[in-house]
Design a protein around this motif. Sequence first.
Motif, PDB file in Angstrom:
ATOM      1  N   SER A  48      16.642   6.924 -12.412  1.00 47.66           N
ATOM      2  CA  SER A  48      17.667   6.142 -11.727  1.00 47.66           C
ATOM      3  C   SER A  48      18.689   5.597 -12.722  1.00 47.66           C
ATOM      4  O   SER A  48      18.345   5.184 -13.835  1.00 47.66           O
ATOM      5  CB  SER A  48      17.014   4.975 -10.972  1.00 47.66           C
ATOM      6  N   ALA A  49      19.938   5.568 -12.303  1.00 48.75           N
ATOM      7  CA  ALA A  49      20.988   5.038 -13.161  1.00 48.75           C
ATOM      8  C   ALA A  49      20.787   3.547 -13.421  1.00 48.75           C
ATOM      9  O   ALA A  49      21.057   3.050 -14.523  1.00 48.75           O
ATOM     10  CB  ALA A  49      22.354   5.299 -12.525  1.00 48.75           C
ATOM     11  N   VAL A  50      20.350   2.821 -12.406  1.00 46.93           N
ATOM     12  CA  VAL A  50      20.017   1.405 -12.534  1.00 46.93           C
ATOM     13  C   VAL A  50      18.539   1.281 -12.196  1.00 46.93           C
ATOM     14  O   VAL A  50      18.136   1.510 -11.057  1.00 46.93           O
ATOM     15  CB  VAL A  50      20.863   0.528 -11.597  1.00 46.93           C
ATOM     16  N   ARG A  51      17.741   0.946 -13.190  1.00 49.50           N
ATOM     17  CA  ARG A  51      16.289   0.999 -13.026  1.00 49.50           C
ATOM     18  C   ARG A  51      15.816  -0.017 -11.983  1.00 49.50           C
ATOM     19  O   ARG A  51      16.103  -1.210 -12.077  1.00 49.50           O
ATOM     20  CB  ARG A  51      15.603   0.727 -14.357  1.00 49.50           C
ATOM     21  N   PRO A  52      15.050   0.441 -10.971  1.00 48.42           N
ATOM     22  CA  PRO A  52      14.511  -0.484  -9.971  1.00 48.42           C
ATOM     23  C   PRO A  52      13.290  -1.220 -10.518  1.00 48.42           C
ATOM     24  O   PRO A  52      12.693  -0.821 -11.518  1.00 48.42           O
ATOM     25  CB  PRO A  52      14.108   0.443  -8.823  1.00 48.42           C
ATOM     26  N   TRP A  53      12.899  -2.276  -9.806  1.00 51.01           N
ATOM     27  CA  TRP A  53      11.658  -2.971 -10.096  1.00 51.01           C
ATOM     28  C   TRP A  53      10.522  -2.232  -9.399  1.00 51.01           C
ATOM     29  O   TRP A  53      10.739  -1.543  -8.395  1.00 51.01           O
ATOM     30  CB  TRP A  53      11.739  -4.413  -9.612  1.00 51.01           C
ATOM     31  N   GLN A  54       9.315  -2.361  -9.947  1.00 52.61           N
ATOM     32  CA  GLN A  54       8.145  -1.716  -9.344  1.00 52.61           C
ATOM     33  C   GLN A  54       7.006  -2.718  -9.241  1.00 52.61           C
ATOM     34  O   GLN A  54       6.667  -3.389 -10.228  1.00 52.61           O
ATOM     35  CB  GLN A  54       7.689  -0.521 -10.177  1.00 52.61           C
ATOM     36  N   PHE A  55       6.440  -2.804  -8.060  1.00 52.23           N
ATOM     37  CA  PHE A  55       5.330  -3.709  -7.780  1.00 52.23           C
ATOM     38  C   PHE A  55       4.146  -2.832  -7.408  1.00 52.23           C
ATOM     39  O   PHE A  55       4.111  -2.242  -6.326  1.00 52.23           O
ATOM     40  CB  PHE A  55       5.710  -4.660  -6.646  1.00 52.23           C
ATOM     41  N   VAL A  56       3.172  -2.710  -8.326  1.00 54.11           N
ATOM     42  CA  VAL A  56       2.117  -1.710  -8.201  1.00 54.11           C
ATOM     43  C   VAL A  56       0.756  -2.398  -8.080  1.00 54.11           C
ATOM     44  O   VAL A  56       0.370  -3.198  -8.945  1.00 54.11           O
ATOM     45  CB  VAL A  56       2.106  -0.775  -9.433  1.00 54.11           C
ATOM     46  N   ASN A  57       0.031  -2.074  -7.031  1.00 52.35           N
ATOM     47  CA  ASN A  57      -1.333  -2.559  -6.859  1.00 52.35           C
ATOM     48  C   ASN A  57      -2.242  -1.808  -7.835  1.00 52.35           C
ATOM     49  O   ASN A  57      -2.320  -0.582  -7.797  1.00 52.35           O
ATOM     50  CB  ASN A  57      -1.780  -2.340  -5.418  1.00 52.35           C
ATOM     51  N   ARG A  58      -2.967  -2.535  -8.676  1.00 56.45           N
ATOM     52  CA  ARG A  58      -3.874  -1.912  -9.635  1.00 56.45           C
ATOM     53  C   ARG A  58      -5.231  -1.557  -9.020  1.00 56.45           C
ATOM     54  O   ARG A  58      -6.022  -0.833  -9.638  1.00 56.45           O
ATOM     55  CB  ARG A  58      -4.142  -2.857 -10.814  1.00 56.45           C
ATOM     56  N   LEU A  59      -5.535  -2.113  -7.850  1.00 61.42           N
ATOM     57  CA  LEU A  59      -6.854  -1.960  -7.254  1.00 61.42           C
ATOM     58  C   LEU A  59      -6.795  -1.101  -5.998  1.00 61.42           C
ATOM     59  O   LEU A  59      -5.774  -1.047  -5.300  1.00 61.42           O
ATOM     60  CB  LEU A  59      -7.444  -3.326  -6.901  1.00 61.42           C
ATOM     61  N   SER A  60      -7.898  -0.464  -5.703  1.00 57.40           N
ATOM     62  CA  SER A  60      -8.005   0.356  -4.500  1.00 57.40           C
ATOM     63  C   SER A  60      -7.809  -0.488  -3.250  1.00 57.40           C
ATOM     64  O   SER A  60      -8.184  -1.669  -3.193  1.00 57.40           O
ATOM     65  CB  SER A  60      -9.385   1.021  -4.455  1.00 57.40           C
ATOM     66  N   ARG A  61      -7.289   0.126  -2.230  1.00 56.71           N
ATOM     67  CA  ARG A  61      -7.154  -0.550  -0.937  1.00 56.71           C
ATOM     68  C   ARG A  61      -8.509  -0.800  -0.289  1.00 56.71           C
ATOM     69  O   ARG A  61      -8.590  -1.496   0.724  1.00 56.71           O
ATOM     70  CB  ARG A  61      -6.260   0.288  -0.020  1.00 56.71           C
ATOM     71  N   LEU A  62      -9.584  -0.256  -0.863  1.00 53.90           N
ATOM     72  CA  LEU A  62     -10.917  -0.585  -0.383  1.00 53.90           C
ATOM     73  C   LEU A  62     -11.346  -1.978  -0.824  1.00 53.90           C
ATOM     74  O   LEU A  62     -12.337  -2.514  -0.315  1.00 53.90           O
ATOM     75  CB  LEU A  62     -11.945   0.445  -0.871  1.00 53.90           C
ATOM     76  N   VAL A  63     -10.625  -2.584  -1.774  1.00 54.79           N
ATOM     77  CA  VAL A  63     -10.864  -3.986  -2.129  1.00 54.79           C
ATOM     78  C   VAL A  63     -10.240  -4.844  -1.032  1.00 54.79           C
ATOM     79  O   VAL A  63     -10.938  -5.544  -0.291  1.00 54.79           O
ATOM     80  CB  VAL A  63     -10.298  -4.317  -3.517  1.00 54.79           C
ATOM     81  N   VAL A  64      -8.931  -4.819  -0.945  1.00 52.28           N
ATOM     82  CA  VAL A  64      -8.196  -5.347   0.206  1.00 52.28           C
ATOM     83  C   VAL A  64      -7.003  -4.434   0.419  1.00 52.28           C
ATOM     84  O   VAL A  64      -6.528  -3.797  -0.518  1.00 52.28           O
ATOM     85  CB  VAL A  64      -7.700  -6.809   0.018  1.00 52.28           C
ATOM     86  N   ASP A  65      -6.541  -4.380   1.643  1.00 55.70           N
ATOM     87  CA  ASP A  65      -5.305  -3.653   1.924  1.00 55.70           C
ATOM     88  C   ASP A  65      -4.183  -4.676   2.005  1.00 55.70           C
ATOM     89  O   ASP A  65      -4.072  -5.419   2.982  1.00 55.70           O
ATOM     90  CB  ASP A  65      -5.403  -2.868   3.229  1.00 55.70           C
ATOM     91  N   PRO A  66      -3.326  -4.754   0.989  1.00 52.51           N
ATOM     92  CA  PRO A  66      -2.306  -5.805   0.954  1.00 52.51           C
ATOM     93  C   PRO A  66      -1.235  -5.662   2.020  1.00 52.51           C
ATOM     94  O   PRO A  66      -0.452  -6.587   2.237  1.00 52.51           O
ATOM     95  CB  PRO A  66      -1.710  -5.672  -0.447  1.00 52.51           C
ATOM     96  N   GLU A  67      -1.189  -4.521   2.702  1.00 49.46           N
ATOM     97  CA  GLU A  67      -0.167  -4.341   3.727  1.00 49.46           C
ATOM     98  C   GLU A  67      -0.660  -4.661   5.134  1.00 49.46           C
ATOM     99  O   GLU A  67       0.105  -4.548   6.085  1.00 49.46           O
ATOM    100  CB  GLU A  67       0.389  -2.916   3.670  1.00 49.46           C
TER     101      GLU A  67
END
Length: 264
Positions: free
Chosen positions: A68-87
């Motif tokens: 990307s020409a302008v770098r976006p931010w990234q918010f990445v879940n480090r844990l499996s959704r089997l721990v919790v599903d954040p969505e």
Amino acid sequence: MQRIPDSVELRPGAAVSPVILHIPHSARDMPQPVRAEIQLDDQQLARELDHITDAHTALLAETAAGLSAVRPWQFVNRLSRLVVDPERFPDEREEMLAVGMGAVYTQTTYRTPLRPENFDPSALLDRYFHPYARAMTTVVADRLRATGRAVIIDVHSYPTARLPYELHGDGIRPPICLGADDFHTPPDLLARAARNFGDFGGVGVNSPFTGTYVPLEFYGTEPQVTALMVEIRRDTYMTEPGGPPGPGLGGLAAAMAALIDELP
């Protein structure tokens, strides 16, 4: 900015970028105490992770950010959704609870027991779900302060064949499914995404998955927070289930970068 919990990786973008790539389901890791609560042996768990994980979507997002020409931010879940599903929401609608797929799953993708039906999710919600939601809310608020708006692009993948837990999986399963919200997804954003992902064999809207993720603090009230879910059918970029990425990943990342660069 509020401290980001250890379960999240925040990859900073450009100060002027309003874009946040949200990657909630790409990881397979889970803390050992959580693993001990799972009623699957190692082979069964590996199979479940192959089906439920949106494999390589963090890699796809990072590749797109680099293009990307302008770098976006990234918010990445480090844990499996089997721990919790954040969505999910803590009071998830009844139909998802009925298949054991609320914020804390009690059933597998094949509708077999994952945790006891009477499992108390409160400890997992307090330890993982609520800190994740607060951190994402903070990142969105930070982009609003810095740029006057926030654009959340929710990056997912889904299997070519319907899994038993999918309640609405009998519709079309296009290579690209765009999830849209009536309030938070402007027609222009949806049209730009459809155009940029149009070379991968077809783009659908809200089928087989619908909607997109917006933190509750802004949901339905803040028009300067816009959002789009990008669901990528896995056969377009990887070997299913749970296999390595393929050459399609690069083209998808380039399309994602082009969409980011087109945002006004």
